[in-house]
Design a protein around this motif. Structure first.
Motif, PDB file in Angstrom:
ATOM      1  N   THR A 219       0.827  -1.205   0.000  1.00 11.69           N
ATOM      2  CA  THR A 219       0.000   0.000   0.000  1.00 11.69           C
ATOM      3  C   THR A 219       0.859   1.252   0.000  1.00 11.69           C
TER       4      THR A 219
ATOM      5  N   ASP B  13      -9.461   2.577  -2.263  1.00  9.92           N
ATOM      6  CA  ASP B  13      -8.985   2.396  -0.892  1.00  9.92           C
ATOM      7  C   ASP B  13      -9.904   1.404  -0.187  1.00  9.92           C
TER       8      ASP B  13
ATOM      9  N   ASP C  23      -6.495  -1.755  -5.666  1.00  9.49           N
ATOM     10  CA  ASP C  23      -6.074  -2.540  -4.509  1.00  9.49           C
ATOM     11  C   ASP C  23      -6.987  -3.763  -4.373  1.00  9.49           C
TER      12      ASP C  23
END
Length: 506
Positions: free
Chosen positions: A59, A80, A286
């Motif tokens: 991250t 996120d 992500d």
């Protein structure tokens, strides 16, 4: 450190102003204090992978690349999932660990915030993201609803019917009205095929389940304008759009499919730019395995095509995940850059995955790739990128520089303060204009008004069989909405359907 390693690194990563700094070379547990390892800005639209086990620094690598892209005038979109990237909106605070990392890598660190707009699927943590059912398309909607191939084909048929008949599918109410109408009026589909009441019942049940999970609120209007992602500050920095997903973590299929919609829509609407000095927009996904989990073959084909072709639109994509095997081979083959953090092998499957990952790196005379992947520390990665000539560099173990933005997430108070923006207000209020539900109901009300006269004297040649519209008049959809429709003034239709995925399939 071996001078040959540093010489090879200088050759692989020539000094240039148009690049993203990643870190300093590590060899034999020694870090050379010079941030040589970099990523050419002009090659970022060749896409990339950031992978590694939990807690290895993926991250933060995403964060340091995103903030430097913004500084270079490139807008960024990042998802996120865990809520730990929001700190990119605040300047980093110096501490002992950051000072040591800056010293190790020879990087002149200073804290600096990035310009950020927060987005949200729930509307609670940023600008409300919405998309119409039509623009979402049947393939992506089928993934959200968990449909099999047969049910997906039924949904595709329904979309085709609405497209031909000019019925706008804006929200779930529109789709439900059309499904109920077609279920009661099979003759309407004589030129398309047939759908069973059982299939319609399955679709309706799945829609109810999704609505109960809160998904209905992001189907409708105003639809999010993806041009709002490509924005710049007065100082030339690119906007960082952060999709906050911590409040919908329990709906992974929902947000992963929404991001695929974004890609497909951009692919269909952005102009060709070819090879440019820097990308027009860069996506970071992500928990990328969620994009491909339980995806149909047709959807995977679409994702592969978009990833392959969106490069020419100036868009770069970085997938962030724990293991490279989380990304399908057909997509993995389209990625030119790889930042591989440490992998852990606790099971035979882990060991097989590690061997597979090691084989994907270019040859190197300086590292045992498989051994290196197990010995990397936190914030270290094995890096290979495409050079400006399009040739993969040899892999180099790299100690990553610290991000200039805050590594910790924003507090709830800080996040709320940053969510009071013109963009948030722009999308706050939902709009319900005339679409398929109102159109069908209005026509049905007109049929009801004409029904008494028609009933007193049958038309010549009438066989006595009820027409499709007669059946529809007595259907449940009219009973549900006719009262509401008679109280509304019908507005004119101002635009046609937009279906990103179906267009690309055609």
């Amino acid at each position: 450190m071996d001078p040959k390693v540093i010489a090879a690194a200088r050759t692989a990563f020539p000094a240039t102003a148009n690049s993203i700094t990643l870190g300093a070379v590590v060899h034999d547990n020694e870090c050379d204090p010079e941030p040589l390892v970099s990523l050419p800005l002009a090659m970022i639209n060749r896409h990339g992978l950031i992978a590694g086990a939990t807690g290895t620094g993926k991250t933060k690598t995403l964060q340091l690349i995103a903030e430097q892209l913004s500084n270079a005038g490139v807008p960024v979109f990042l998802a996120d999932v865990k809520g730990d990237v929001s700190g990119i909106a605040a300047a980093g605070d110096s501490n002992e660990r950051i000072a040591q990392r800056a010293k190790d890598t020879g990087y002149a660190w200073r804290g600096m915030a990035s310009p950020v707009e927060f987005l949200s699927l729930s509307g609670k943590r940023g600008a409300q993201l919405r998309a119409t059912v039509s623009s979402f398309g049947p393939l992506l909607l089928a993934k959200i609803l968990g449909l099999n191939d047969t049910q997906t084909s039924v949904l595709t048929l329904v979309f085709k019917y609405c497209d031909d008949k000019g019925l706008l599918l804006l929200d779930f109410a529109d789709l439900r009205a059309v499904l109920q109408f077609l279920s009661d009026n099979a003759a309407e589909l004589k030129d398309y095929g047939s759908i069973s009441k059982q299939s319609v019942s399955v679709l309706l049940r799945q829609m109810v389940t999704l609505e109960m999970a809160g998904a209905a609120q992001f189907f409708g209007e105003p639809e999010f304008d993806l041009n709002d992602l490509i924005q710049f500050e007065r100082d030339g920095r690119g906007l960082v759009s952060v999709l906050e997903l911590s409040d919908v973590q329990d709906k992974p299929v929902l947000f992963s499919t929404f991001m695929l919609w974004m890609l497909a829509t951009l692919y269909n609407h952005l102009p060709e730019v070819g090879d440019a000095d820097k990308p027009k927009l860069v996506f970071f996904f992500d928990e990328a395995h969620l994009l491909f989990k339980d995806a149909s073959a047709a959807l995977l084909d679409e994702v592969e095509k978009v990833v392959r072709l969106i490069r020419s639109k100036g868009v770069g994509i970085f997938f962030v995940t724990q293991n490279p095997r989380d990304v399908p081979q057909s997509v993995l083959g389209q990625l030119g850059h790889k930042v591989q953090h440490a992998l852990r092998a606790f099971t035979p499957d882990d060991e097989a995955a590690m061997k597979s990952a090691a084989r994907t790196f270019p040859k190197t005379d300086f590292y045992d790739v498989q051994a290196t992947l197990t010995s990397l520390g936190i914030g270290e990665a094995l890096v290979t990128v495409l050079s400006p000539k399009g040739v993969p560099t040899p892999p180099f173990a790299t100690r990553m520089i610290p991000p200039a933005t805050r590594m910790a997430p924003l507090s709830e108070a800080e996040l709320a303060q940053r969510c009071n923006t013109p963009q948030v207000h722009k999308y706050a209020q939902a709009i319900d204009r005339e679409s398929a539900r109102e159109m069908l109901a209005t026509r049905a009300v007109g049929t009801l008004a004409a029904a008494p006269a028609a009933a007193t004297k049958p038309a010549a040649g009438n066989s006595g069989e009820p027409s499709a519209w007669d059946s529809f008049v007595n259907s449940r959809v009219v009973k549900q909405v006719s009262y509401q429709v008679t109280r509304q003034v019908t507005s004119s239709i101002t635009r046609g359907l937009m279906n990103a995925l179906i267009k690309s399939i055609k």
